[in-house]
Motif scaffolding. Sequence first.
Motif, PDB file in Angstrom:
ATOM      1  N   GLN A   1     -58.553 -31.329 -17.350  1.00 60.70           N
ATOM      2  CA  GLN A   1     -58.495 -29.876 -17.327  1.00 60.70           C
ATOM      3  C   GLN A   1     -59.830 -29.296 -16.883  1.00 60.70           C
ATOM      4  O   GLN A   1     -59.874 -28.345 -16.100  1.00 60.70           O
ATOM      5  CB  GLN A   1     -58.110 -29.339 -18.703  1.00 60.70           C
ATOM      6  N   GLN A   2     -60.903 -29.891 -17.398  1.00 62.50           N
ATOM      7  CA  GLN A   2     -62.229 -29.428 -16.995  1.00 62.50           C
ATOM      8  C   GLN A   2     -62.456 -29.679 -15.513  1.00 62.50           C
ATOM      9  O   GLN A   2     -63.012 -28.817 -14.808  1.00 62.50           O
ATOM     10  CB  GLN A   2     -63.301 -30.141 -17.826  1.00 62.50           C
ATOM     11  N   ALA A   3     -61.994 -30.859 -15.054  1.00 62.33           N
ATOM     12  CA  ALA A   3     -62.124 -31.166 -13.629  1.00 62.33           C
ATOM     13  C   ALA A   3     -61.303 -30.191 -12.795  1.00 62.33           C
ATOM     14  O   ALA A   3     -61.735 -29.744 -11.726  1.00 62.33           O
ATOM     15  CB  ALA A   3     -61.681 -32.607 -13.360  1.00 62.33           C
ATOM     16  N   HIS A   4     -60.084 -29.857 -13.319  1.00 63.72           N
ATOM     17  CA  HIS A   4     -59.244 -28.894 -12.606  1.00 63.72           C
ATOM     18  C   HIS A   4     -59.902 -27.517 -12.580  1.00 63.72           C
ATOM     19  O   HIS A   4     -59.888 -26.843 -11.537  1.00 63.72           O
ATOM     20  CB  HIS A   4     -57.875 -28.821 -13.278  1.00 63.72           C
ATOM     21  N   GLU A   5     -60.476 -27.119 -13.723  1.00 64.09           N
ATOM     22  CA  GLU A   5     -61.161 -25.830 -13.765  1.00 64.09           C
ATOM     23  C   GLU A   5     -62.372 -25.833 -12.838  1.00 64.09           C
ATOM     24  O   GLU A   5     -62.620 -24.856 -12.132  1.00 64.09           O
ATOM     25  CB  GLU A   5     -61.592 -25.505 -15.197  1.00 64.09           C
ATOM     26  N   ASP A   6     -63.104 -26.958 -12.851  1.00 61.44           N
ATOM     27  CA  ASP A   6     -64.256 -27.068 -11.944  1.00 61.44           C
ATOM     28  C   ASP A   6     -63.795 -27.013 -10.493  1.00 61.44           C
ATOM     29  O   ASP A   6     -64.451 -26.403  -9.646  1.00 61.44           O
ATOM     30  CB  ASP A   6     -65.016 -28.365 -12.215  1.00 61.44           C
TER      31      ASP A   6
END
Length: 502
Positions: free
Chosen positions: A116-121
């Motif tokens: 999710q963090q990678a997607h947000e990034d």
Amino acid sequence: MKKLNNIITSAVRARPNTIKFKSKLTILALSMGMLGLTSTVTMAAPTMQEQLEILQKQLVQQQQMMQEQQKMMQEMQRQLNTQKLAKDDIEHEVKEIKKEAENAELKAQEAEFIAQQAHEDMKELAIDVSKETHRVDASQGAHIKIPKSDTVLTISGFIRGSAIHDFDEIASPTKFATRHIVVDGSSSTEPNNQTTLTANASRFVLGSATPTEIGRMTTFLSWDFDGNTTSDDADLRFRQGWGQLDGFVFGGDLRVGQVWTSWDDLDALPETMDFQGPNGSQQQRKPLIRWARDLDKDYTLWLSLEDPDYNVTDGGTQSGWPDAVATLNWHGDWGHIKPAIVGRQIRGDADNGGTDTVMGWGTQLAGNIKVPLFHEKDNFKFQAVYGSGVGSYNNDGGFDDAMFNANSNLKAIDSFQGFGAYQHWWTDKVRSNAVFGWVNVNNLSEQSDDSLDRTLYTAANIVWSPSKKVDMGFEYLWGERRNKNDDSGSAHRIQAVTKFKF
């Protein structure tokens, strides 16, 4: 016993002389009787020894049975112990499985958080393609991380199908370009009643974003099939292609390539089913160099040098200095207002000889203001442009920026153009738009009688969005063209559109 007593009595009663002779027999018989009695008594009632022996045997048997039972109990105990060990093993395995499951769940949550963090990034890094097109056509698209690189691709676009029926003569069957309305009394081969089905306005967009040591680099490419204005034949058209470095020069973004002119205001464009849009808008895409910077949270400054693409009557054009455009976008929760100025050098060669130069200039004010009188999403959009030698920025075109007179002097042509549009939301999925646009040209005396003097544009529609990715609309359009000699013509059109965004 009774039989034995009878025998003894009979012997006593016999003659005396026979007693002696038979005494031995008597004794013998008595002894034998006693023996028989003893035997009978013994068989009927065992002796203590025999009873002890019997009891001993029974005890042995009971001991054997107890031993067997003990063995069985030991076996059962062994089985119980085995089962207990198995149960302990199972409980241990269950605990291990639970522990592994908990660890797996934690790892899954951690992986989900990382993903999710990678997607947000990735979303934060990715280009927002919705800001690079008309809002009604906007779609965030899909983001794809290129393996073994830092680049994020964004794919977006839409499929747009239109059913159009014209009731009057107009030379642009897929766009309601008012300059193409046929003036009454003029010779024309255009039908006065025709239906057109088209998907030429469908669009494909490809963007990218890459972090670099000097800032984020973004690129943008888009195409459609609407290159023909006077035909419904599909014609692949290159719309935009540019690159940008964020925060590169004096804290501002540097953009180079073909893009919407800074003179335009995409956020102020109204929603029409007509792909052309209002006649007074300034929808042009040009090669340019643009620098943009946020002055604070409420203001954004754009400065650009743009391709000097202009039109001259009775002469040819020469590339002079690039057009210079400056805009200031004032925005907030209430909407936005965008004033802009443009300066340009118009240079040409007269058909009858000679070269001349004239300065062109323009001012405009555009905006999108929230008007929550009937619904919180209601808004009013507008654009008003006044200038000299800015005709080539007009959406419809149809009039030149300047013309040569008989003395080969180049004169700029003045114009006043714009539009106003009100959007009302009936529900969160149903809305309507009412649009009025105008173009007024201050014709020069040297211009021909059939030169465009004025065009009017009106549109009214209703749009339903059953999904964020789908729009369905129906629209009525009316327009008018008037020439310098006051000859005029009008046109009516109805249009239905379905658009699928991706």
